[in-house]
Structure formats: structure tokens, C-alpha cells
Design an enzyme around this catalytic site. Structure first.
Site, PDB file in Angstrom:
ATOM      1  N   HIS A   1     -10.946  -1.369   5.205  1.00  0.00           N
ATOM      2  CA  HIS A   1     -10.659  -0.914   6.574  1.00  0.00           C
ATOM      3  C   HIS A   1     -11.259   0.458   6.884  1.00  0.00           C
ATOM      4  O   HIS A   1     -11.071   0.959   7.986  1.00  0.00           O
ATOM      5  CB  HIS A   1      -9.148  -0.892   6.768  1.00  0.00           C
ATOM      6  CG  HIS A   1      -8.494   0.092   5.841  1.00  0.00           C
ATOM      7  ND1 HIS A   1      -8.434  -0.087   4.473  1.00  0.00           N
ATOM      8  CD2 HIS A   1      -7.926   1.290   6.082  1.00  0.00           C
ATOM      9  CE1 HIS A   1      -7.843   0.946   3.919  1.00  0.00           C
ATOM     10  NE2 HIS A   1      -7.525   1.803   4.873  1.00  0.00           N
ATOM     11  N   ASP A   2     -11.911   1.073   5.913  1.00  0.00           N
ATOM     12  CA  ASP A   2     -12.545   2.384   6.139  1.00  0.00           C
ATOM     13  C   ASP A   2     -14.066   2.289   6.151  1.00  0.00           C
ATOM     14  O   ASP A   2     -14.741   3.298   6.387  1.00  0.00           O
ATOM     15  CB  ASP A   2     -12.169   3.363   5.012  1.00  0.00           C
ATOM     16  CG  ASP A   2     -10.681   3.655   4.950  1.00  0.00           C
ATOM     17  OD1 ASP A   2     -10.039   3.668   6.017  1.00  0.00           O
ATOM     18  OD2 ASP A   2     -10.167   3.866   3.839  1.00  0.00           O
TER      19      ASP A   2
ATOM     20  N   ASP B   1      -2.883   4.710  -2.312  1.00  0.00           N
ATOM     21  CA  ASP B   1      -3.804   5.390  -1.410  1.00  0.00           C
ATOM     22  C   ASP B   1      -4.230   6.757  -1.986  1.00  0.00           C
ATOM     23  O   ASP B   1      -3.366   7.519  -2.441  1.00  0.00           O
ATOM     24  CB  ASP B   1      -3.072   5.600  -0.080  1.00  0.00           C
ATOM     25  CG  ASP B   1      -3.963   6.067   1.041  1.00  0.00           C
ATOM     26  OD1 ASP B   1      -4.898   5.350   1.403  1.00  0.00           O
ATOM     27  OD2 ASP B   1      -3.706   7.181   1.570  1.00  0.00           O
TER      28      ASP B   1
ATOM     29  N   ASP C   1       0.846  -1.186   0.000  1.00  0.00           N
ATOM     30  CA  ASP C   1       0.000   0.000   0.000  1.00  0.00           C
ATOM     31  C   ASP C   1       0.889   1.248   0.000  1.00  0.00           C
ATOM     32  O   ASP C   1       1.639   1.475   0.953  1.00  0.00           O
ATOM     33  CB  ASP C   1      -0.856  -0.061   1.281  1.00  0.00           C
ATOM     34  CG  ASP C   1      -2.135   0.727   1.183  1.00  0.00           C
ATOM     35  OD1 ASP C   1      -2.122   1.788   0.537  1.00  0.00           O
ATOM     36  OD2 ASP C   1      -3.137   0.295   1.788  1.00  0.00           O
TER      37      ASP C   1
ATOM     38  N   GLU D   1      -6.872   4.004  -5.242  1.00  0.00           N
ATOM     39  CA  GLU D   1      -8.041   4.405  -4.454  1.00  0.00           C
ATOM     40  C   GLU D   1      -8.425   5.805  -4.909  1.00  0.00           C
ATOM     41  O   GLU D   1      -7.636   6.746  -4.771  1.00  0.00           O
ATOM     42  CB  GLU D   1      -7.716   4.412  -2.967  1.00  0.00           C
ATOM     43  CG  GLU D   1      -8.958   4.724  -2.149  1.00  0.00           C
ATOM     44  CD  GLU D   1      -8.672   5.211  -0.739  1.00  0.00           C
ATOM     45  OE1 GLU D   1      -9.531   5.054   0.133  1.00  0.00           O
ATOM     46  OE2 GLU D   1      -7.585   5.783  -0.507  1.00  0.00           O
TER      47      GLU D   1
HETATM   48  C1  GLC Z   1      -7.265   6.253   2.530  1.00  0.00           C
HETATM   49  C2  GLC Z   1      -7.086   5.112   3.506  1.00  0.00           C
HETATM   50  C3  GLC Z   1      -7.484   5.592   4.864  1.00  0.00           C
HETATM   51  C4  GLC Z   1      -6.595   6.743   5.252  1.00  0.00           C
HETATM   52  C5  GLC Z   1      -6.601   7.842   4.192  1.00  0.00           C
HETATM   53  C6  GLC Z   1      -5.444   8.783   4.378  1.00  0.00           C
HETATM   54  O1  GLC Z   1      -8.587   6.627   2.392  1.00  0.00           O
HETATM   55  O2  GLC Z   1      -7.783   3.993   3.072  1.00  0.00           O
HETATM   56  O3  GLC Z   1      -7.454   4.572   5.827  1.00  0.00           O
HETATM   57  O4  GLC Z   1      -7.000   7.280   6.472  1.00  0.00           O
HETATM   58  O5  GLC Z   1      -6.471   7.330   2.886  1.00  0.00           O
HETATM   59  O6  GLC Z   1      -4.238   8.155   4.083  1.00  0.00           O
END
Ligand code: GLC
Length: 548
Positions: A320-321, A196, A96, A246
């Protein structure tokens, strides 16, 4: 390694996966210990969320050293062993890459604070007065997105926590640093990457207030984003690996470009519009019942347009979010088993690469916390306060956290009915739901009709039926209030996929007589006068000769 279209990816959040040394925190050796379990599931890749050196203000998404392992998770030798042991089992690792920002403890930021202009250019610093942030943009974790550094008389941008400073991608040196990090992990044998919030890296040339929003329109899918991704991919040779971006608040048009192979950017994208159908007016911290018709409208539009333009979706409900899907869109009590399997069928047979988040394959549920002291997540704690500042009562705020908190997905993996769910010998860093007594790997391995076994079947089916990875998709019953139905077609065959998203019994149109049932979450199928009858939360998949 497997082609990304025929693959299934399993996401591991190491802090909550398996604790090998009894300190209450999961670690890399814990992941190694469980590789046989992951092989049994049948997945092709593991996406491992960050284990790099970090103050852990955002559980590792605040990276202080991209090339070193946080001692809480283990050592570099553990990472190397993990890569080798996974490969022996035919599983590739995806790491990641948190490239939009670094922790303020990163050496670059520390040197910037010490006044080194080279490193100030790595971030987004703006001169200004202490009471006047450069813009009115809002941090995704609440509050203004700028932090003032008095001794420099400058503000720096942080789209997330104030300890996560945004990097300046306009600076070619920053881009070179990022490429080097990728090369470093690629050389160690990593088979793919998850990037990310990568569609936020290209910031605008002009800094201005957002008069009708929180600033995202200026930096989401920003001006140079496609150039930067092309450059990153070309210069690190990762076009042949599996990569997923993402994409926060993105557009379909941009996702087509990110994921169309001809563009040479990424293999696929995560988008989140389908997971906002229970946000009231798009607002995460306001509850409303999930709008099922809207969910289908969004999923079908993305599926069809990505298909038409040669793009590729990562398909998923959980990470995880996000809250646990069986609690969110299913029924985690009366129809717990049926609805968890139905949700799995709904997503896995779409056109795209499915992602399973640890514990989803067991039907793990949201955390039943009743006191704010049980929560750990920075976003949840911030919003608990913000919601009350904005007039909600403490109990309303707790209700909202129960539905929306990211901690819902971060409770430890439930391995057995033993104390601490077999996750650790020690009290875990975050509390485990009492339902670990029956929702756990050991129990579900024994029960033939368990959710776990159903996931295993779905993953295997993808390998057996080319139609799932290669077939075209079309939708039916889009205006039906309870049914999510679609059809996959390849050569002369189709799969008809029916999912009942409700506790109602539904009778649908007659089906072709040459059908063959290939999957379902009830032991038999039921017809009424030649019509298909779907029982509560029933899923059923038939193979038929293609109709056209
Ligand atoms: C993404 C991750 C999340 C994190 C954010 C900032 O959305 O999945 O867990 O807090 O980025 O890095």
C-alpha cells in the site's frame, strides 16, 4: 496453519477492498464477502492493514485504540466473524501492529498532554525553546520530526506525521502495553502479525543533530532493537505464528538476525533497497529510470546472504506504500499482460515467502490522476507542496506523484466492469482508473490466459514443488542487461527460471536436453539453433536434473 515457508500471503487494504454498506469506503464485511475469492486464489494468509480506531490521518497507521474497531470499518463482531470465516477456508489472519507510534488522539497521548508524567514517559518528550527543536531530524513525511507543545514547553518526536507520536520503548511499561495488545488479538484467533516500521522503535540514548543526514542513522536498527523483539516474541508466545517486520532503511546484517530462527525474533523481514533503484541519488521524489543491473545486484546479494546465514526474506514488489509494479518495472500498455506475469514469476520463485498486494494479481496499474485534488495521501500532499517550495513546477511535481504517490496502490480493488468497478454502490473515497473496464476480477476469471489465472498457477506451484520453498538458490546472467535468471535446486532436481525484463528478443545459451517446461507466460517455448529464445517480457521455467 501452513508453515510460513510454503505459504503465500495476500495483503488487504480494507479501505479500498470492498464496500459492503455503500458509503464509498471498504469495510470488514466487504472482506468477508470476498473470502471465497481469496480461497480460490489459493493463498494461506491474509495480512490485513489497520482497521483500529483512528482519526485516519495516515489511513489507520495512526492508531487511537489498538483494541477497538473503527466504526468506519465495522464492529468487533465483524472482526471475529472474519477470523472464523477465514479459518473455515484454511486462511489465517495476520494483523498489522503499528507499535513505533500512536495517534496523538490515543488516550495515552491525551493524558500526556494533560500533564500526567506517567504518560509523558510513554512518548519522547524533550524540554526546549519553541524555536529550537531538540535535533534537526527530518520526518519521513517531510518537515522537522519534532512538534512543540506550548503549554508543556516540551517537544515530542514524530518520525512520521505530527499526529503520529513516537513511543518510548525504553520504558518497560510501554513494552508491556504492546505485549498485551498482541495477546488480546492472539486470543481472538489471529495467526500472525506484521509489525509496522518495527526497526525504528529503539531510539538512541543521546539526542544529537545529524550533520550529514536526516537522523535515520541514529534510530534505524537502533541500539536495543534485537532485545526488544526477542522480549516481545518470548513474552507473547508468537514464535510459533507467522511474523514479519517492516524494516525501514535496514541492513542485511540486521535482517539476518531478525529472521534467523535461532534468534527467536521474527519469521521474516520486508526490506526496501530493491525498490529504490528508480530513486535518483536515493531520493524518492526525484525520478530516474529503474537501474535493472542494480536491482539484480541487490536482490541476488540479499538472497544469497540470507541463505548463507539462515535468514528468510519476505519477497514482494507491491504494497500500500509502493506504486503498482506493472507500471513501474513492466509495460502497462503494449506488454501489460506479459510483463505483469513476468514480474510475478521473477519474485514468486525466489527464496522467501511471497506477498501479493490486492489487485496485483489482476495487473492493476498506477492511478492516471491529472489534478492534485484527486490525491488523498498525507505524504503525497505534503511533498507536492515541498517539491514546489524547493523549486519544481506544479506540473513537474504532478509527474513525480504520478510515479511515486502511495495513492497509486490505494485505488479501489477492481472487481468488475460495473460502475465503481464493483467496489461500491457509492462514489468511492478515491477515484478509480478507467481501465477497470478490462482490468477486473470478473473479466480475468473468464479469460484463460489472464494475469489472475497466472497468479493462481504460481501460488499452486509453490504447494506442488517443494523445491520452491526449500531449494537453494543461485544466480546466472547477472550482468545481462535484460535477463533476470536464477536456479533453484533441491535433491537431484533444479528449476531454471528465466525472465526477460525488456521488449527485446534475447537468445541465450543452449539448455540441457532433458528439460521439462513447467511454467511460462507464452503458450509455447521457442528455440533458435538449440538456443533458448526469450520474446518480449517472456518468463519461462524449466525443470532439469541437477547439474552437480
Ligand atoms: C509504514 C506503513 C505506512 C505508514 C508508516 C507509518 O511504512 O506501511 O503506510 O504510513 O509505516 O506508520
Amino acid at each position: 496453519m501452513a508453515d510460513y515457508k510454503t505459504s503465500t500471503v495476500y495483503q488487504i487494504y480494507p479501505k479500498s477492498f470492498c464496500d459492503s454498506n455503500g458509503d464509498g469506503l471498504g469495510d470488514l464485511r466487504g472482506v468477508i464477502q470476498k473470502l471465497d475469492y481469496i480461497r480460490e486464489l489459493g493463498v494461506d494468509y491474509i495480512w490485513l492493514t489497520p482497521f483500529f480506531v483512528s482519526p485516519q490521518n495516515d489511513n489507520g497507521y495512526d492508531v487511537a485504540d489498538y483494541r477497538a474497531v473503527d466504526p468506519r470499518y465495522g464492529t468487533m463482531t465483524d472482526v471475529e466473524n472474519l477470523i472464523v470465516e477465514a479459518e473455515k477456508r484454511g486462511i489465517g489472519l495476520m494483523f498489522d501492529m503499528v507499535f513505533n507510534h500512536t495517534s496523538t488522539e490515543h488516550e495515552w497521548f491525551q493524558r500526556a498532554l494533560r500533564g500526567e508524567s506517567k504518560y509523558q514517559d510513554y512518548y519522547i518528550f524533550k524540554e526546549g525553546k519553541p524555536d529550537m527543536p531538540p535535533t534537526n531530524w527530518v520526518s519521513k513525511f517531510g518537515g522537522n520530526a519534532w512538534e512543540y507543545v506550548p503549554h508543556l514547553k516540551k517537544w515530542y518526536l514524530h518520525l512520521f506525521d505530527k499526529t503520529q507520536a513516537d513511543l518510548n520503548w525504553e520504558n518497560p511499561q510501554v513494552r508491556e502495553e504492546m505485549k498485551d495488545i498482541i495477546r488480546f488479538w492472539k486470543q481472538k484467533g489471529v495467526k500472525g502479525f506484521r509489525f509496522d516500521v518495527v526497526n525504528l522503535i529503539s531510539k538512541p540514548a543521546v539526542w544529537e543533530d545529524d550533520l550529514d543526514g536526516d537522523g535515520r542513522k541514529f534510530y534505524t536498527d537502533g541500539p536495543h532493537i534485537h532485545e526488544y523483539l526477542k522480549e516481545l516474541t518470548a513474552d507473547t508466545g508468537i514464535a510459533e505464528l507467522i511474523t514479519v517486520g517492516e524494516m525501514s532503511s535496514t541492513s542485511l546484517e540486521n535482517c539476518i538476525r531478525y529472521s534467523n530462527p535461532a534468534e527467536k525474533e521474527l519469521s521474516m523481514t520486508f526490506s526496501f533497497h530493491h525498490l529504490k533503484v528508480d530513486y535518483k541519488n536515493g531520493e524518492k521524489w526525484e525520478l530516474q529510470n529503474a537501474d535493472f543491473l542494480k536491482l539484480k545486484e541487490i536482490l541476488s546479494r540479499w538472497q544469497l546472504e540470507m541463505q548463507a546465514a539462515g535468514g528468510w526474506n519476505a519477497v514482494f514488489w507491491c504494497n500500500h506504500d509502493q506504486p503498482r509494479v506493472v507500471s513501474r518495472f513492466g509495460d502497462d500498455e503494449k506488454y501489460w499482460k506479459q510483463s505483469a506475469k513476468m514480474l510475478a514469476t521473477s519474485i514468486h520463485l525466489l527464496r522467501g515467502t511471497p506477498y501479493i498486494y490486492q489487485g496485483e494479481e489482476l495487473g492493476m496499474t498506477n492511478a492516471p490522476y491529472t489534478d492534485i485534488s484527486q490525491y488523498r495521501d498525507v505524504e503525497s500532499l505534503n511533498y507536492y507542496a515541498i517539491m514546489q517550495e524547493n523549486g519544481k513546477s506544479a506540473s513537474e511535481a504532478m509527474n513525480i506523484l504520478h510515479e511515486r504517490s502511495r495513492d497509486n496502490s490505494r485505488t479501489p480493488m477492481q472487481w468488475s466492469a460495473a460502475p465503481n468497478a464493483g467496489f461500491s454502490e457509492h462514489t468511492p473515497w478515491i477515484e478509480i482508473p478507467a481501465n477497470s473496464s478490462y482490468i477486473n476480477v470478473e473479466t480475468e476469471r473468464r479469460e484463460e490466459d489472464s494475469i489472475l489465472n497466472y497468479y493462481q498457477k504460481l501460488i499452486a506451484l509453490r504447494k506442488q514443488e517443494r523445491i520452491i520453498s526449500e531449494g537453494s538458490i543461485s544466480f546466472s546472467h547477472l550482468d545481462h542487461p535484460d535477463v533476470f535468471a536464477y536456479q533453484r535446486t533441491l535433491d537431484r532436481q533444479s528449476l531454471l527460471v528465466f525472465n526477460n525484463w525488456s521488449a527485446n528478443t534475447i537468445v541465450l545459451d543452449p539448455l540441457p536436453s532433458d528439460r521439462e517446461k513447467i511454467l511460462g507466460n507464452y503458450p509455447d517455448d521457442r528455440q533458435t539453433d538449440g538456443k533458448l529464445t526469450l520474446r518480449p517480457y517472456e518468463s519461462i521455467v524449466y525443470r532439469v536434473s541437477a547439474m552437480n
